[in-house]
Design an enzyme around this catalytic site. Structure first.
Site, mmCIF file in Angstrom:
data_model
loop_
_atom_site.group_PDB
_atom_site.id
_atom_site.type_symbol
_atom_site.label_atom_id
_atom_site.label_comp_id
_atom_site.label_asym_id
_atom_site.label_seq_id
_atom_site.Cartn_x
_atom_site.Cartn_y
_atom_site.Cartn_z
ATOM 1 N N GLU A 275 -0.065 2.958 -1.978
ATOM 2 C CA GLU A 275 -1.449 3.205 -1.548
ATOM 3 C C GLU A 275 -1.473 4.403 -0.584
ATOM 4 O O GLU A 275 -2.445 5.138 -0.515
ATOM 5 C CB GLU A 275 -2.053 1.956 -0.890
ATOM 6 C CG GLU A 275 -3.579 2.019 -0.830
ATOM 7 C CD GLU A 275 -4.236 0.726 -0.359
ATOM 8 O OE1 GLU A 275 -4.165 0.429 0.839
ATOM 9 O OE2 GLU A 275 -4.830 0.011 -1.194
ATOM 10 N N GLY B 165 -5.353 -0.367 7.073
ATOM 11 C CA GLY B 165 -5.106 -1.755 6.653
ATOM 12 C C GLY B 165 -3.628 -2.033 6.432
ATOM 13 O O GLY B 165 -3.076 -3.026 6.929
ATOM 14 N N ARG B 166 -2.946 -1.154 5.705
ATOM 15 C CA ARG B 166 -1.537 -1.411 5.376
ATOM 16 C C ARG B 166 -0.597 -1.152 6.544
ATOM 17 O O ARG B 166 0.611 -1.317 6.423
ATOM 18 C CB ARG B 166 -1.132 -0.602 4.133
ATOM 19 C CG ARG B 166 -1.404 0.876 4.223
ATOM 20 C CD ARG B 166 -1.313 1.557 2.864
ATOM 21 N NE ARG B 166 -1.731 2.951 2.925
ATOM 22 C CZ ARG B 166 -2.994 3.364 2.804
ATOM 23 N NH1 ARG B 166 -3.965 2.488 2.629
ATOM 24 N NH2 ARG B 166 -3.289 4.646 2.859
ATOM 25 N N LYS C 141 -13.794 -0.741 -7.497
ATOM 26 C CA LYS C 141 -14.639 -1.673 -6.733
ATOM 27 C C LYS C 141 -16.103 -1.476 -7.127
ATOM 28 O O LYS C 141 -16.852 -2.431 -7.333
ATOM 29 C CB LYS C 141 -14.522 -1.398 -5.229
ATOM 30 C CG LYS C 141 -13.249 -1.878 -4.575
ATOM 31 C CD LYS C 141 -13.359 -1.662 -3.064
ATOM 32 C CE LYS C 141 -12.005 -1.721 -2.385
ATOM 33 N NZ LYS C 141 -12.037 -1.295 -0.989
ATOM 34 N N HIS D 188 20.650 -10.430 -12.590
ATOM 35 C CA HIS D 188 20.593 -11.120 -13.879
ATOM 36 C C HIS D 188 19.287 -10.835 -14.599
ATOM 37 O O HIS D 188 18.910 -11.555 -15.524
ATOM 38 C CB HIS D 188 20.802 -12.625 -13.666
ATOM 39 C CG HIS D 188 22.143 -12.901 -13.058
ATOM 40 N ND1 HIS D 188 23.282 -13.074 -13.815
ATOM 41 C CD2 HIS D 188 22.539 -12.950 -11.755
ATOM 42 C CE1 HIS D 188 24.312 -13.254 -13.007
ATOM 43 N NE2 HIS D 188 23.892 -13.185 -11.751
ATOM 44 N N GLU E 35 -13.220 -9.823 -2.460
ATOM 45 C CA GLU E 35 -12.308 -10.965 -2.613
ATOM 46 C C GLU E 35 -12.338 -11.840 -1.362
ATOM 47 O O GLU E 35 -12.430 -13.072 -1.431
ATOM 48 C CB GLU E 35 -10.864 -10.476 -2.833
ATOM 49 C CG GLU E 35 -10.618 -9.753 -4.146
ATOM 50 C CD GLU E 35 -10.890 -8.255 -4.085
ATOM 51 O OE1 GLU E 35 -11.652 -7.805 -3.192
ATOM 52 O OE2 GLU E 35 -10.346 -7.537 -4.938
ATOM 53 N N LYS F 248 -10.564 -5.707 7.789
ATOM 54 C CA LYS F 248 -10.936 -4.572 8.627
ATOM 55 C C LYS F 248 -12.422 -4.261 8.457
ATOM 56 O O LYS F 248 -13.157 -4.099 9.412
ATOM 57 C CB LYS F 248 -10.071 -3.360 8.241
ATOM 58 C CG LYS F 248 -10.365 -2.121 9.041
ATOM 59 C CD LYS F 248 -9.409 -1.000 8.703
ATOM 60 C CE LYS F 248 -9.835 0.269 9.429
ATOM 61 N NZ LYS F 248 -8.960 1.404 9.149
HETATM 62 O O1 F6P Z 1 -7.226 -2.056 -1.474
HETATM 63 C C1 F6P Z 1 -8.049 -1.314 -0.677
HETATM 64 C C2 F6P Z 1 -8.111 -1.824 0.729
HETATM 65 O O2 F6P Z 1 -9.076 -1.078 1.392
HETATM 66 C C3 F6P Z 1 -6.777 -1.763 1.458
HETATM 67 O O3 F6P Z 1 -6.479 -0.528 1.971
HETATM 68 C C4 F6P Z 1 -6.981 -2.804 2.492
HETATM 69 O O4 F6P Z 1 -5.774 -3.200 3.078
HETATM 70 C C5 F6P Z 1 -7.646 -3.893 1.685
HETATM 71 O O5 F6P Z 1 -8.488 -3.191 0.790
HETATM 72 C C6 F6P Z 1 -8.426 -4.897 2.473
HETATM 73 O O6 F6P Z 1 -9.461 -4.306 3.197
HETATM 74 P P1 F6P Z 1 -10.186 -5.086 4.375
HETATM 75 O O7 F6P Z 1 -9.178 -5.377 5.419
HETATM 76 O O8 F6P Z 1 -11.272 -4.169 4.848
HETATM 77 O O9 F6P Z 1 -10.749 -6.359 3.795
#
Ligand code: F6P
Length: 545
Positions: free
Chosen positions: A371, A285-286, A511, A402, A232, A226
């Site tokens: 979240e 995002g979620r 972060k 189990h 990452e 987004k």
């Molecule tokens: O973990 C924080 C967060 O902002 C989430 O809400 C989101 O889904 C994820 O990082 C990835 O963010 P982006 O889509 O901006 O890379």
């Protein structure tokens, strides 16, 4: 009732600031629930079933092929009546209307949360800042369809002229978990021959495992982000670009798709304008699987199946808006969750699908729920007075039986459980019968227990609550329904706690500190941190000499 409010309604529905009377009314009902919990603490579900032979019919709801049985809960008619009064006092109907309008319900980020409109049919209308946004959504869906068809027909080629056969989705959190879950869950709906892979982790082992089985010339990466700034995702995407170059690909724009709200950053990264798929800041995002973030899923199962997923979610959106509170599945699940976490002090909630297809569901829900609702301040910035989200965990049955079911049956924690259960399996009905029986046996045992006065080790107290959702088999439509139920359940809980489920400020500090640590370690600077962190930084530097 229309599924979405008209423009006129959009401007008239507001999340009113609480008046003193509203607060007092809510506090009074809350107090009644506290007393009611104390008075009914010894109530056993066995007795509730004994006195009311119709309890299961009374406390079950069907929506299409989905059946929710919520009779195995520690609730009487009076409990439910108090919980519905709480929902009324928290103005849940008004808040549901606000969610489906363009109201800025995400107050801390000053924007609406309009993910449900992503699954609305094309003829629906929702105006935001004077513009009907539904055609924008359907334009992206049409673009997705074109790309998916091109890939399936072998018409999308990489820089060396070979057809693309693998797509790797690079994204994390909401830009990963939903599509990863759905691609895994809907294996039997695979269409076309494109391999769909996912890489999320900063740990390079994640990417290298996927690259080891991929061929650069026929690989396309989808950078799903987004913000297009997530560390990452950027790191893995850059590494993937280097791998493409090192393996003979020249025009990288033919290997890059971007899914984002940040066009500038996507262009800078090297995506061509034609290969950028958009969504909007009003999609969290979620909550974004329904947008072009679902592209890897659409590639895996085809666009028709993807649209069935949207239709399933839309069915729930319509139910959520139109069913009375007393018959409203997300509302009831939320109120039950509130009953246990706030009044019985349950600290966690387990989701246990007896469906191999849903093995990734608990992980997906852990982001959606925790979240969204892992907050401790209200929408107006005050500390909230109750606890908020319970910890969500779980894994697939029967494996879970189990592993940790011992604790559910005889441990000291109260853990409400959601069981999800498909009733049909065309490949092996006999094995399915065993699976179904095991699931039903667990919820029955958790509820009924078994007295043993002679050996305490063999005594099962029972009275452990569970909901069971059954369906025929996991189709795109059913998956869409289930995920939308959990989204709306999460929303209702947030509204009762008066928190904003659509922001996530809590992830920012880590972060920021990670960025500082990268800088400090790179120049061998370990001071300026607490003693523990400095020691660990020194240890890292020692071992990387
Ligand atoms: O973990 C924080 C967060 O902002 C989430 O809400 C989101 O889904 C994820 O990082 C990835 O963010 P982006 O889509 O901006 O890379």
């Amino acid at each position: 009732m229309p599924a979405y409010p008209s423009t006129v309604e959009c401007v008239t529905i507001t999340l009113m600031a609480d008046s003193q009377t509203d607060k007092q009314e809510r506090a009074a009902i809350w107090q009644q629930l506290v007393s009611h919990q104390q008075q009914t603490a010894d109530l056993h579900m066995r007795d509730l079933f004994r006195v009311d032979p119709h309890r299961a019919e009374l406390y079950s709801i069907r929506i299409d092929e989905l059946l929710l049985d919520y009779s195995k809960h520690r609730v009487s008619e009076q409990t439910l009546s108090l919980l519905f009064s709480l929902a009324e006092a928290c103005e849940i109907p008004n808040k549901i209307s606000a969610l489906f309008s363009a109201e800025k319900i995400n107050s801390s980020e000053d924007r609406p949360a309009l993910h449900p409109i992503l699954r609305a049919p094309a003829e629906q209308v929702l105006e935001l800042n004077g513009e009907n946004i539904v055609p924008l959504i359907h334009m992206q869906l049409a673009r997705m369809r074109e790309l998916v068809q091109g890939l399936h027909a072998g018409e999308v080629q990489g820089s060396t002229g070979k057809s693309i056969t693998t797509v790797i989705n690079i994204g994390i959190g909401g830009s990963d978990l939903g599509s990863r879950l759905a691609v895994d869950a809907l294996q039997t709906f695979r269409t076309g021959d494109i391999e769909v892979e996912f890489v999320a982790n900063l740990d390079p082992k994640d990417l290298s495992a996927v690259l080891a089985r991929s061929n650069a010339e026929t690989t396309m990466l989808i950078v799903a982000s987004k913000s297009f700034t997530t560390l990452e995702t950027r790191t893995n995407a850059e590494a993937l670009k280097s791998w493409l170059t090192a393996n003979g690909c020249s025009d990288l724009s033919r290997h890059i798709i971007a899914v984002t709200t940040n066009k500038t950053a996507a262009l800078e990264f090297g995506a061509s304008e034609d290969n950028i798929f958009y969504f909007w800041d009003w999609v969290g995002g979620r909550y974004s699987l329904w947008s072009s973030v679902g592209l890897p899923l659409a590639i895996a199962i085809g666009m028709d199946n993807f649209e069935d997923l949207l239709a399933g979610a839309h069915t729930i959106d319509t139910h959520f808006q139109s069913a009375p509170l007393t018959k409203n599945v997300p509302v009831i699940l939320a109120l039950l969750s509130i009953w246990y976490s706030n009044f019985h002090k349950a600290e966690s909630h387990a989701v246990i699908p007896y469906d191999q297809s849903l093995r990734l569901l608990p992980e997906y829900l852990s982001q959606l729920v925790m979240e969204s609702n892992g907050k401790s301040v209200s929408r107006n910035g005050q500390a909230i007075e109750s606890t908020s989200s319970p910890i969500l965990w779980g894994s697939i049955g029967t494996n879970a039986q189990h592993a940790y079911f011992q604790l559910l049956h005889q441990g000291t924690h109260l853990v409400p459980v959601d069981f999800l259960l498909p009733l049909l399996n065309s490949s092996d009905q006999q094995q399915q019968l065993k699976l179904v029986s095991n699931c039903l046996a667990q919820s029955e045992a958790l509820m009924m227990g078994q007295d043993d006065d002679t050996d305490a080790n063999r005594n099962f107290p029972g009275n452990s609550p569970s909901s069971t959702m059954v369906y025929s088999s996991l189709t795109p439509k059913v998956l869409g329904m289930l995920l939308a139920i959990y989204e709306h359940k999460t929303f209702v809980e947030a509204m009762i706690w008066d928190i904003n489920p659509f922001d996530q400020w809590g992830v920012e500090l880590g972060k920021k500190l990670a960025g500082q640590l990268i800088e400090d370690i790179s120049v061998n600077e370990t001071s300026g941190h607490d003693a523990s962190t400095s020691l660990l930084m020194q240890e890292y530097l020692q071992r990387n000499k």
